[in-house]
Design an enzyme around this catalytic site. Structure first.
Site, PDB file in Angstrom:
ATOM      1  N   HIS A 151       0.886  -1.186   0.005  1.00 16.87           N
ATOM      2  CA  HIS A 151       0.215  -0.410  -0.054  1.00 16.87           C
ATOM      3  C   HIS A 151       1.362   1.695  -0.298  1.00 16.87           C
ATOM      4  CE1 HIS A 151      -3.357   2.562   1.907  1.00 16.87           C
ATOM      5  NE2 HIS A 151      -2.717   3.239   1.884  1.00 16.87           N
ATOM      6  N   GLU A 152       2.087   1.009   1.096  1.00 22.87           N
ATOM      7  CA  GLU A 152       2.945   2.654   0.848  1.00 22.87           C
ATOM      8  C   GLU A 152       3.922   2.820   0.095  1.00 22.87           C
ATOM      9  OE1 GLU A 152       2.143   3.969   3.477  1.00 22.87           O
ATOM     10  OE2 GLU A 152       0.921   2.859   4.171  1.00 22.87           O
ATOM     11  N   HIS A 155       1.620   4.960  -3.608  1.00 22.07           N
ATOM     12  CA  HIS A 155       1.211   5.638  -2.602  1.00 22.07           C
ATOM     13  C   HIS A 155       2.741   6.097  -3.844  1.00 22.07           C
ATOM     14  CE1 HIS A 155      -1.687   5.843  -0.635  1.00 22.07           C
ATOM     15  NE2 HIS A 155      -1.904   5.848   0.679  1.00 22.07           N
ATOM     16  N   TYR A 166      -4.274  14.781  -2.996  1.00 25.13           N
ATOM     17  CA  TYR A 166      -4.473  13.697  -1.605  1.00 25.13           C
ATOM     18  C   TYR A 166      -6.079  14.183  -1.417  1.00 25.13           C
ATOM     19  CZ  TYR A 166      -3.992   9.530   1.658  1.00 25.13           C
ATOM     20  OH  TYR A 166      -3.647   8.751   2.428  1.00 25.13           O
ATOM     21  N   GLU A 175      -5.662   6.280  -2.708  1.00 25.52           N
ATOM     22  CA  GLU A 175      -6.120   5.471  -1.240  1.00 25.52           C
ATOM     23  C   GLU A 175      -6.175   3.695  -1.785  1.00 25.52           C
ATOM     24  OE1 GLU A 175      -5.458   4.628   2.062  1.00 25.52           O
ATOM     25  OE2 GLU A 175      -3.848   6.728   1.474  1.00 25.52           O
ATOM     26  N   ASP A 248     -10.249  13.759   7.631  1.00 23.31           N
ATOM     27  CA  ASP A 248      -8.997  12.066   7.230  1.00 23.31           C
ATOM     28  C   ASP A 248      -9.074  12.990   5.271  1.00 23.31           C
ATOM     29  OD1 ASP A 248      -7.976  10.125   6.214  1.00 23.31           O
ATOM     30  OD2 ASP A 248     -10.119   9.372   6.280  1.00 23.31           O
ATOM     31  N   HIS A 253      -9.849   7.631   3.491  1.00 21.99           N
ATOM     32  CA  HIS A 253      -9.551   6.314   4.014  1.00 21.99           C
ATOM     33  C   HIS A 253     -10.962   5.807   4.184  1.00 21.99           C
ATOM     34  CE1 HIS A 253      -5.756   7.843   5.496  1.00 21.99           C
ATOM     35  NE2 HIS A 253      -5.136   6.513   4.761  1.00 21.99           N
TER      36      HIS A 253
END
Ligand code: ASN
Ligand code: ZN
Length: 339
Positions: A151-152, A155, A166, A175, A248, A253
């Site tokens: 996931h990271e 990005h 974002y 996301e 958020d 998210h």
């Protein structure tokens, strides 16, 4: 996500966004270079360039280098897991989509482990991966689940490709593509076809005693946890339940559950290995250069349909599955088809 995590993540996220903007010029340069060099021949092997650093529970980056590419294991399971999961993610993108690292041009993969004191998050800061150890009450070690590393790092892939803003729907798409390819890295690593995969993000990350199975569920958004301390998983899986919020980053998210579930529906309807067809459609959409940075769900959906049509044909089962998947989460395609 949760207030508590949002608070902890605030600084790095803000720093990360600024760096993402700054990195745009170099990203475009890298893409141009790739375009000029042309696609690599299938026999050409890409090699990762990993560096694992240890922040020693401080918040200074990158910290002390504990393992460089090719070096033996450190004996610290956290550092060695970070090394292995970077490798698995690199191998996935190389083997499945012929992508050479995060930027498509061999970018070095840098990670810092043991970041901060009981730090409850992991993040991509625009240049590198950062992992907290978790507080042991809500979360365990963020290096544990492979899909969190996937996931990271995705990005980073997004930063160098569609560069989705974002915030709001484009942020939720940012996301979501991190969840999609994070899950696909795990599915590929385990050899799980779409019907065998758990479609969970961060399985094993919740501390013992927390009532839940993971951070998010792509199969059933909103069901990953329900706990007195964590609250209930706030993700919708359909536009009827879309959450309007300023928190958020406008619910990035939260509403990512909707495109996540669309991907799940497409992949399970097509069947087989999700990374091969549904994943290919999403990959072409993300990297194909046709998305506006502030694209909304409908625009992204239309782009997946164009990608599926280009790959498989307008009448193909794959294209129909993609179309039905978006309809299934309440995202209308009609209005955008001509754009
Ligand atoms: N783990 C979080 C994410 O990648 C960190 C953040 O940026 N809020 O979405
Ligand atoms: Zn994320």
């Amino acid at each position: 996500m949760l207030e508590r995590i949002a608070r902890d993540a605030e600084d790095p996220a803000i720093r990360g966004r600024a760096r993402r903007t700054l990195a745009l010029t170099s990203a475009q340069f890298a893409e141009r270079r790739t375009a000029v060099a042309g696609a690599p021949s299938p026999s050409e092997d890409f090699v990762p360039h990993r560096t694992i650093n240890d922040a020693g529970h401080r918040e200074d980056l990158p910290g002390r280098t504990v393992r460089a590419e090719g070096a033996p294991a450190t004996g610290d399971p956290t550092a060695d897991r970070a090394y292995d999961w970077l490798g698995a993610t690199f191998d996935f993108f190389e083997a499945v989509y012929r992508r050479d690292s995060i930027d498509g041009a061999g970018l070095a993969m840098v990670s810092t482990v043991h970041y901060g004191d009981k730090y409850d998050n992991a993040f991509w800061n625009g240049e590198q991966m950062v992992y907290g150890d978790g507080d042991g009450v809500l979360f365990t070690d963020f290096t544990a689940p492979l899909d969190v590393t996937g996931h990271e790092l995705v990005h980073g892939v997004t930063q160098y490709t569609a560069n989705l803003e974002y915030y709001g729907q484009s942020g939720a798409l940012n996301e979501s593509v991190s969840d999609v390819f994070g899950s696909l890295v795990k599915q590929w690593h385990l050899g799980h076809s779409a019907d065998r995969a758990d479609w969970l993000i961060g399985q094993g990350l919740l501390a013992p005693g927390v009532s839940g199975v993971a951070l998010r569920s792509m199969k059933a958004p909103g069901t990953a946890y329900d706990d007195p301390q964590l609250g209930k998983d706030p993700q919708p899986g359909h536009m009827d339940d879309y959450v309007e919020t300023y928190r958020d980053n406008g619910g990035v998210h939260i509403n990512s559950g909707i495109p996540n579930h669309a991907f799940y529906l497409a992949a399970t309807a097509i069947g087989g290995n999700a990374w091969e067809k549904a994943g290919r459609v999403w990959y072409e959409t993300l990297t194909g250069g046709s998305l506006a940075t502030d694209v909304d769900f409908a625009g992204f959906a239309a782009a997946t349909l164009r990608a599926a049509t280009a790959l498989y044909g307008a009448e193909a089962v794959e294209t129909k599955a993609v179309n039905r998947a978006w309809t299934g989460v309440g995202v209308s395609l009609e209005a955008n088809e001509t754009q």
